[in-house]
Design an enzyme around this catalytic site. Sequence first.
Site, PDB file in Angstrom:
ATOM      1  N   LEU A   1       0.817  -1.217   0.000  1.00  0.00           N
ATOM      2  CA  LEU A   1       0.000   0.000   0.000  1.00  0.00           C
ATOM      3  C   LEU A   1       0.850   1.266   0.000  1.00  0.00           C
ATOM      4  CD1 LEU A   1      -2.631  -1.149   2.661  1.00  0.00           C
ATOM      5  CD2 LEU A   1      -2.868  -1.210   0.173  1.00  0.00           C
ATOM      6  N   GLY A   2       2.090   1.143   0.474  1.00  0.00           N
ATOM      7  CA  GLY A   2       2.958   2.314   0.529  1.00  0.00           C
ATOM      8  C   GLY A   2       4.283   1.968   1.161  1.00  0.00           C
ATOM      9  N   LYS A   3       5.215   2.912   1.127  1.00  0.00           N
ATOM     10  CA  LYS A   3       6.529   2.704   1.733  1.00  0.00           C
ATOM     11  C   LYS A   3       6.940   3.931   2.514  1.00  0.00           C
ATOM     12  CE  LYS A   3       8.309  -0.971  -1.120  1.00  0.00           C
ATOM     13  NZ  LYS A   3       9.535  -1.619  -1.635  1.00  0.00           N
ATOM     14  N   GLY A   4       7.727   3.698   3.565  1.00  0.00           N
ATOM     15  CA  GLY A   4       8.222   4.782   4.397  1.00  0.00           C
ATOM     16  C   GLY A   4       9.719   4.653   4.587  1.00  0.00           C
ATOM     17  N   GLY A   5      10.239   5.381   5.567  1.00  0.00           N
ATOM     18  CA  GLY A   5      11.679   5.420   5.775  1.00  0.00           C
ATOM     19  C   GLY A   5      12.303   4.106   6.194  1.00  0.00           C
TER      20      GLY A   5
ATOM     21  N   GLY B   1      10.558   0.879   5.884  1.00  0.00           N
ATOM     22  CA  GLY B   1       9.965  -0.322   5.312  1.00  0.00           C
ATOM     23  C   GLY B   1       8.703  -0.014   4.542  1.00  0.00           C
TER      24      GLY B   1
ATOM     25  N   VAL C   1       4.226  -0.811   3.902  1.00  0.00           N
ATOM     26  CA  VAL C   1       2.924  -1.183   4.458  1.00  0.00           C
ATOM     27  C   VAL C   1       2.207  -2.023   3.410  1.00  0.00           C
ATOM     28  CG1 VAL C   1       0.711  -0.364   5.337  1.00  0.00           C
ATOM     29  CG2 VAL C   1       2.795   0.927   5.833  1.00  0.00           C
TER      30      VAL C   1
ATOM     31  N   ASP D   1       2.663  15.098  14.419  1.00  0.00           N
ATOM     32  CA  ASP D   1       2.713  14.925  12.960  1.00  0.00           C
ATOM     33  C   ASP D   1       1.319  14.986  12.352  1.00  0.00           C
ATOM     34  OD1 ASP D   1       4.205  14.795  10.681  1.00  0.00           O
ATOM     35  OD2 ASP D   1       4.478  12.623  10.699  1.00  0.00           O
TER      36      ASP D   1
END
Length: 549
Positions: A192-196, A198, A200, A311
């Site tokens: 579904l998405g990526k962050g710093g 890893g 999701v 945030d």
Amino acid sequence: MCDMGGLDNLVANTAYLKAQGGDDKEMKKRRRSLSLPKPEQCASLRTSLDKDFESLCEKQPIGKKLFRQYLSQGGPECTTAAEFLDDLNEWELSESAARDKARTNIINKFCKEGSKSSLTFLTGDVATKCKAVSDKDFEEVMGQVKTATKEFLKGKPFTEYQASPFFDKFLQWKEYEKQPISEKYFYEFRTLGKGGFGEVCAVQVKNTGQMYACKKLCKKRLKKKHGEKMALLEKKILERVNSLFIVSLAYAYDTKTHLCLVMSLMNGGDLKYHIYNIGEKGIEMDRIIYYTAQIATGILHLHDMDIVYRDMKPENVLLDSQGQCRLSDLGLAVEIAVGKTISQKAGTGAYMAPEILNETPYRTSVDWWALGCSIYEMVAGYTPFKGPDAKKEKVEKEEVQRRILNEEPKFEHKNFDAATIDIIKQFLKKKIDERLGCKNDDPRKHEWFKSINFARLEAGLIDPPWVPKPNVVYAKDTGDIAEFSEIKGIEFDAKDDKFFKEFSTGAVSIAWQQEMIDTGLFDELSDPNRKESSGGSDDDKKSGTCTLL
């Protein structure tokens, strides 16, 4: 020529959407092999379990359900106490004529002398006030009666409940809750998405069909960037929160390569997506008010626990399949002891309050500033200190900070009305002691929210103004999600193993128990007439535990 990226995306989306529809045949087959631990296996748990009434009988969904089942058979006073609390709750959530009718019903049913359902367990001044209650003092008196009723239930009924078959059943579920969790517990679907640290992805619990989002944090990446403390703090905060308006943590476990947080699946997209990618920039006003009411309630829940979000921005507000929104990504959240402040710089530039930029002491004030920026952005389609031309002419970070510290926002967009302008201005006061939410006040009492009944909102009884389409994936194409480079030269030691163990605690009580109830597994495994299947491994049969995988 075949577009393999487009094909991969189509396959990922199709599998994801199909999973949400469920496979009843496969589910029934799996469930036939499940069973609860035997009562004798729960002896140590009976001794070690904290006998806190609020936790066992009110907060934990299965505990609450079983305690209510006990009360229905626990004698006239127990039955009446439960009925009174239910009827009073109905009154609290009612509106207009229905509220008046509910109030009259309570007075006639529980307060009149000689009534079959009179609250005979009340004593002293509360009993006298209850019998003499009128429409005028109803709310005040019933508040006292409610407190006295709960005190009654905490006494003899709670003690006797712990010696009943209902509590035995609760212990069986608590033992089941302790089952080890690994990646084999889930089916995994599209990213579904990526962050710093890893990615999701969507996952589904094999035994219940429940869909979740799994935040997979790369262990090596965490270690390289020294993110272990932040990851553990986010996990511990998520374990504590219990609000309809903040994503729930259901499971925490680890694999050989990742730490995994399994949370509420919010498949309606984030508010940033809805501002910029659907129709004209911005969101309709009725939706903005509805979402902000939910956001403010979620923020207040965090503040009640001395947690500052830090945030708040539309990108971190996610919609579920019903159109309800929740705060997500608590990676920057921090718990601040009562009476203490911090001055650490954290957050996202366009939403940072002056006190963060100046690195002066702050507590919860920064969240209300960021909410003001977010309301503005939902209305106008741009943030208040960047302006409408930010896309055409990039506004440098230093310039945005200068504007935040020295300028007032301009309200030039056609969709700004007087009440909306006022609440934004109140949230964007540069002095903390003048800011809405920072003066021992509840921002939800502002006239802008006059259309919202917050008691009903918190009970999940208000229909959202917009519902996502079930056949649409509100996420980037899998081909648009960047890949991570390999992390080399990182090795784990005993200290790392200790951290992984501290992180990987399995199921989280409230969310897990709610899953068992919502998916029907609680009723199925609690059915005394249910015949257990002979399925499962020999170890399962010896231990009496359920077949997990």
